[in-house]
Design a protein around this motif. Sequence first.
Motif, mmCIF file in Angstrom:
data_model
loop_
_atom_site.group_PDB
_atom_site.id
_atom_site.type_symbol
_atom_site.label_atom_id
_atom_site.label_comp_id
_atom_site.label_asym_id
_atom_site.label_seq_id
_atom_site.Cartn_x
_atom_site.Cartn_y
_atom_site.Cartn_z
ATOM 1 N N LYS A 168 59.587 -9.072 35.255
ATOM 2 C CA LYS A 168 60.776 -9.860 34.919
ATOM 3 C C LYS A 168 60.836 -11.173 35.694
ATOM 4 O O LYS A 168 61.890 -11.816 35.763
ATOM 5 C CB LYS A 168 62.047 -9.040 35.216
ATOM 6 C CG LYS A 168 62.140 -7.718 34.465
ATOM 7 C CD LYS A 168 62.208 -7.920 32.956
ATOM 8 C CE LYS A 168 62.304 -6.597 32.209
ATOM 9 N NZ LYS A 168 62.292 -6.810 30.744
ATOM 10 N N LEU A 169 59.695 -11.582 36.277
ATOM 11 C CA LEU A 169 59.667 -12.819 37.064
ATOM 12 C C LEU A 169 59.503 -14.059 36.192
ATOM 13 O O LEU A 169 60.012 -15.132 36.520
ATOM 14 C CB LEU A 169 58.525 -12.770 38.084
ATOM 15 C CG LEU A 169 58.757 -11.952 39.351
ATOM 16 C CD1 LEU A 169 57.477 -11.843 40.149
ATOM 17 C CD2 LEU A 169 59.849 -12.586 40.210
ATOM 18 N N ALA A 170 58.738 -13.931 35.109
ATOM 19 C CA ALA A 170 58.444 -15.097 34.279
ATOM 20 C C ALA A 170 58.135 -14.652 32.853
ATOM 21 O O ALA A 170 57.896 -13.469 32.599
ATOM 22 C CB ALA A 170 57.268 -15.873 34.865
ATOM 23 N N ASN A 171 58.125 -15.616 31.947
ATOM 24 C CA ASN A 171 57.829 -15.299 30.543
ATOM 25 C C ASN A 171 56.384 -14.865 30.347
ATOM 26 O O ASN A 171 56.070 -14.101 29.458
ATOM 27 C CB ASN A 171 58.114 -16.526 29.665
ATOM 28 C CG ASN A 171 59.615 -16.745 29.497
ATOM 29 O OD1 ASN A 171 60.336 -15.829 29.126
ATOM 30 N ND2 ASN A 171 60.078 -17.932 29.812
ATOM 31 N N GLU A 172 55.482 -15.383 31.210
ATOM 32 C CA GLU A 172 54.074 -15.019 31.104
ATOM 33 C C GLU A 172 53.722 -13.895 32.081
ATOM 34 O O GLU A 172 54.518 -13.547 32.963
ATOM 35 C CB GLU A 172 53.166 -16.239 31.354
ATOM 36 C CG GLU A 172 53.256 -16.820 32.755
ATOM 37 C CD GLU A 172 54.365 -17.844 32.917
ATOM 38 O OE1 GLU A 172 54.456 -18.456 33.999
ATOM 39 O OE2 GLU A 172 55.158 -18.029 31.969
ATOM 40 N N LEU A 192 67.391 -6.955 38.261
ATOM 41 C CA LEU A 192 67.630 -8.357 37.909
ATOM 42 C C LEU A 192 66.449 -8.922 37.131
ATOM 43 O O LEU A 192 65.359 -8.342 37.117
ATOM 44 C CB LEU A 192 67.836 -9.196 39.182
ATOM 45 C CG LEU A 192 68.936 -8.760 40.141
ATOM 46 C CD1 LEU A 192 68.859 -9.574 41.424
ATOM 47 C CD2 LEU A 192 70.310 -8.907 39.496
ATOM 48 N N SER A 193 66.658 -10.078 36.516
ATOM 49 C CA SER A 193 65.576 -10.772 35.812
ATOM 50 C C SER A 193 65.647 -12.258 36.129
ATOM 51 O O SER A 193 66.738 -12.818 36.304
ATOM 52 C CB SER A 193 65.708 -10.561 34.301
ATOM 53 O OG SER A 193 64.783 -11.394 33.608
ATOM 54 N N MET A 194 64.467 -12.880 36.208
ATOM 55 C CA MET A 194 64.405 -14.331 36.363
ATOM 56 C C MET A 194 63.876 -14.998 35.095
ATOM 57 O O MET A 194 63.646 -16.208 35.080
ATOM 58 C CB MET A 194 63.513 -14.696 37.558
ATOM 59 C CG MET A 194 64.207 -14.536 38.893
ATOM 60 S SD MET A 194 63.105 -14.804 40.316
ATOM 61 C CE MET A 194 62.364 -16.373 39.883
ATOM 62 N N ILE A 195 63.648 -14.202 34.059
ATOM 63 C CA ILE A 195 63.157 -14.771 32.801
ATOM 64 C C ILE A 195 64.283 -15.560 32.151
ATOM 65 O O ILE A 195 65.398 -15.069 32.009
ATOM 66 C CB ILE A 195 62.656 -13.656 31.851
ATOM 67 C CG1 ILE A 195 61.423 -12.967 32.448
ATOM 68 C CG2 ILE A 195 62.324 -14.235 30.475
ATOM 69 C CD1 ILE A 195 60.948 -11.770 31.655
ATOM 70 N N VAL A 246 67.168 -19.041 43.739
ATOM 71 C CA VAL A 246 66.825 -18.703 42.349
ATOM 72 C C VAL A 246 68.085 -18.392 41.547
ATOM 73 O O VAL A 246 69.155 -18.130 42.102
ATOM 74 C CB VAL A 246 65.864 -17.488 42.295
ATOM 75 C CG1 VAL A 246 64.533 -17.815 42.935
ATOM 76 C CG2 VAL A 246 66.491 -16.253 42.953
ATOM 77 N N GLN A 247 67.928 -18.410 40.225
ATOM 78 C CA GLN A 247 68.973 -17.968 39.304
ATOM 79 C C GLN A 247 68.507 -16.648 38.693
ATOM 80 O O GLN A 247 67.361 -16.555 38.236
ATOM 81 C CB GLN A 247 69.189 -18.994 38.194
ATOM 82 C CG GLN A 247 70.008 -20.208 38.618
ATOM 83 C CD GLN A 247 71.471 -19.880 38.831
ATOM 84 O OE1 GLN A 247 72.012 -20.130 39.892
ATOM 85 N NE2 GLN A 247 72.123 -19.305 37.835
ATOM 86 N N VAL A 248 69.369 -15.649 38.692
ATOM 87 C CA VAL A 248 68.988 -14.340 38.153
ATOM 88 C C VAL A 248 70.024 -13.859 37.144
ATOM 89 O O VAL A 248 71.183 -14.280 37.173
ATOM 90 C CB VAL A 248 68.832 -13.286 39.274
ATOM 91 C CG1 VAL A 248 67.674 -13.634 40.192
ATOM 92 C CG2 VAL A 248 70.130 -13.129 40.064
ATOM 93 N N THR A 249 69.547 -12.948 36.288
ATOM 94 C CA THR A 249 70.439 -12.299 35.320
ATOM 95 C C THR A 249 70.511 -10.811 35.647
ATOM 96 O O THR A 249 69.473 -10.186 35.912
ATOM 97 C CB THR A 249 69.901 -12.482 33.887
ATOM 98 O OG1 THR A 249 69.771 -13.876 33.616
ATOM 99 C CG2 THR A 249 70.843 -11.854 32.875
ATOM 100 N N VAL A 250 71.688 -10.243 35.657
ATOM 101 C CA VAL A 250 71.849 -8.815 35.939
ATOM 102 C C VAL A 250 71.432 -8.023 34.703
ATOM 103 O O VAL A 250 71.977 -8.211 33.611
ATOM 104 C CB VAL A 250 73.305 -8.482 36.312
ATOM 105 C CG1 VAL A 250 73.453 -6.983 36.573
ATOM 106 C CG2 VAL A 250 73.736 -9.276 37.538
#
Length: 708
Positions: free
Chosen positions: A669-673, A704-707, A688-692
């Motif tokens: 969940k760190l990046a799209n790739e 969490l996700s950073m994507i 960083v900005q994260v999504t729960v």
Amino acid sequence: MTKSQFIISRSGIASKNVENTLKLLEEDATIPFIARYRKEMTGNLDELQIGEILSFKQEYEELEKRKKSILKAISEQDALTPELEKSILEADDLTRLEDLYLPYKKKRKTRADAAREAGLEALAKMLMAQNSADIEAAAERFVGKEVASVEDALSGAKDIAAEWINENEGIRGRLRKIFERTAEISAKVVKKKEKEEAAQKFRNYFDWQERLKFIPSHRLLAILRAEKEGYLKVKIEVDPEEAKQLTGRSVLKKQPNSCTPYVEEAMEDALKRLLFPALSNEALTAAKKKADEEAIAVFSENLRQLLLAPPLGTKRILAIDPGFKSGCKVVCLDEHGRLEHNETIYPHPPQKEVSMASKKIKSLVNAHNIEAIAIGNGTASRETEFFIRKVPFDRDVQVFVVNEAGASVYSASKIARAEFPNYDVTVRGAVSIGRRLADPLAELVKIDPKAIGVGQYQHDVDQVKLKTELDRGVESCVNGIGVNLNSASEALLSYVSGIGPALAANIVAYRTENTGFSSRQELLKVPRLGAKAFEQAAGFLRIPDSENPLDNSSVHPESYSVVEKMAKDLKVEVKELIGNKSLLQKIKPEKYLSEKVGMPTLKDILGELEKPGVDPRKAAKVFEFDPNVKSIADLKTGMKLPGIVNNITNFGCFVDIGIKESGLVHISKLANEFVSDVNSVVKLHQHVQVTVLEVDEARKRIQLSMID
């Protein structure tokens, strides 16, 4: 195989570079010194490559030491043949060496030993030769006082044969490859502990199985920790039929006869009772060693990033160690980190003296000309941050939340007691929080790295290797930045190349007695600090107010004459060269090449003259968490939040979102790739900005996700 050949074969580094580096290491040169000031000799090897050479050097020396011990032990048994001696001397790893030694190794009395004492070794040889038409008839000759029956004779012979099969170097080697290739690790929960609360953190592994060679280090360390704590039973297994067939090809003759069934029984016994347990342990040990290395590498990189975290610099700081019932310990530090004042305020329940605490903080900020406030990130941190941000200051004051992991360890340490003998642990802890903001490196070197909280199963890995790697990492960071000789603590000085704790203490004592150092050369007046220590240390020590401006640079004293010649050729003073890009561009480095000074050193000198003593670390930045999130109960799926990366593992990173529990961003969940290395995407202290994604309040786990 010579030491150089051993290292070259494993490292792939050119022979000349290995030999020169070995020479320097054997002269007690340190890794930072060699990497920085002996580039011509090493072929410009970096610290990692030099560290690798040092590790292989130590491995070779351990191997040679073990060979001597084994040769001596076998000689004392009058069993050392020229062929065996040659095999031992040519062994290039400990596994092969121990296989060669196994038949001669002293051990507790075995079933095979008892059979030999009963005179059954000759029968065992007949059995293994497999050329007897009637082995039962042959066994009758061994029945007597020590052996009651033919069955007992053949049973004893099988025990001896099983031991021979177990000690056969070729069989062990071939079976070892099966384990390396196909071994499976399985874990099963211990039934009577399945419901225990402490066991639940391991519940993913209550019924687990996977290929040992592919298991990630964090999973293996977790499973082994659960086994150690008594929650899991762990097994390492291979296909027994494949192992039996492979062993049979080495043991059984093509044409069966009366011996064959007994040899097969001996072989199966050897596999089940001796070989499988030994090779299973060996495979698990090898996997654990690899997992340790990976975990130590993660910890070492995290520690390096933490030590090199952005410093605020020489600012006057008010530091707060927050708390509820016991209050918030407040200290005021001057721009050099010296304690000026301390007291306790009670802005939170149960006392809730908000107005009084606010007035006190405002008064202290004005009285001590405070420029920044550091708040520890432990209990009551968010509440204290909200309180501080509401104080109506008369000046611009930056507010930082500081990771306080390990501050309590420092506050109770010998170093802290020596620094603040008249203050309690609460004051020392608050001072540590403030100093961490000013200069993380200078403060964190006082704490055992394991207590800083940026590791992965650091208490489960090889502690000797962990300490070696972490000490090496701290040494690299300290010397990479450089140290102010007239202000550095004893703890910081002890990590400078060539110094160590004893000389650090002597330097501080001399500095105190003589009100500081006026030049690098004065170091030679420190008791027990000789020419070798001076050579190793001088380039990493800075004296800002020295008469010689090069004393405040990374130019080594051995190269001062080169700089002086450059200045003389340009008809200027050395101090006029420093920072003067137009003058420096006129210098043709090839003119100053000599037998001792090569182009790498000259380029380093010119680079340093252009920007002397530049701190490579970035400046600290203020960060604000979402004010609406004060506890895990405030989190909702889909929320987007600001956060700070506070730990990195090889399966993801943990992010501080301003509450007690950090959230995990899994590597997926760190990046799209696809991401193979977490450090390629994030660094410690990165904003960083994260999504729960998911909140498990009962288990206090946040996904969490950073994507984007």
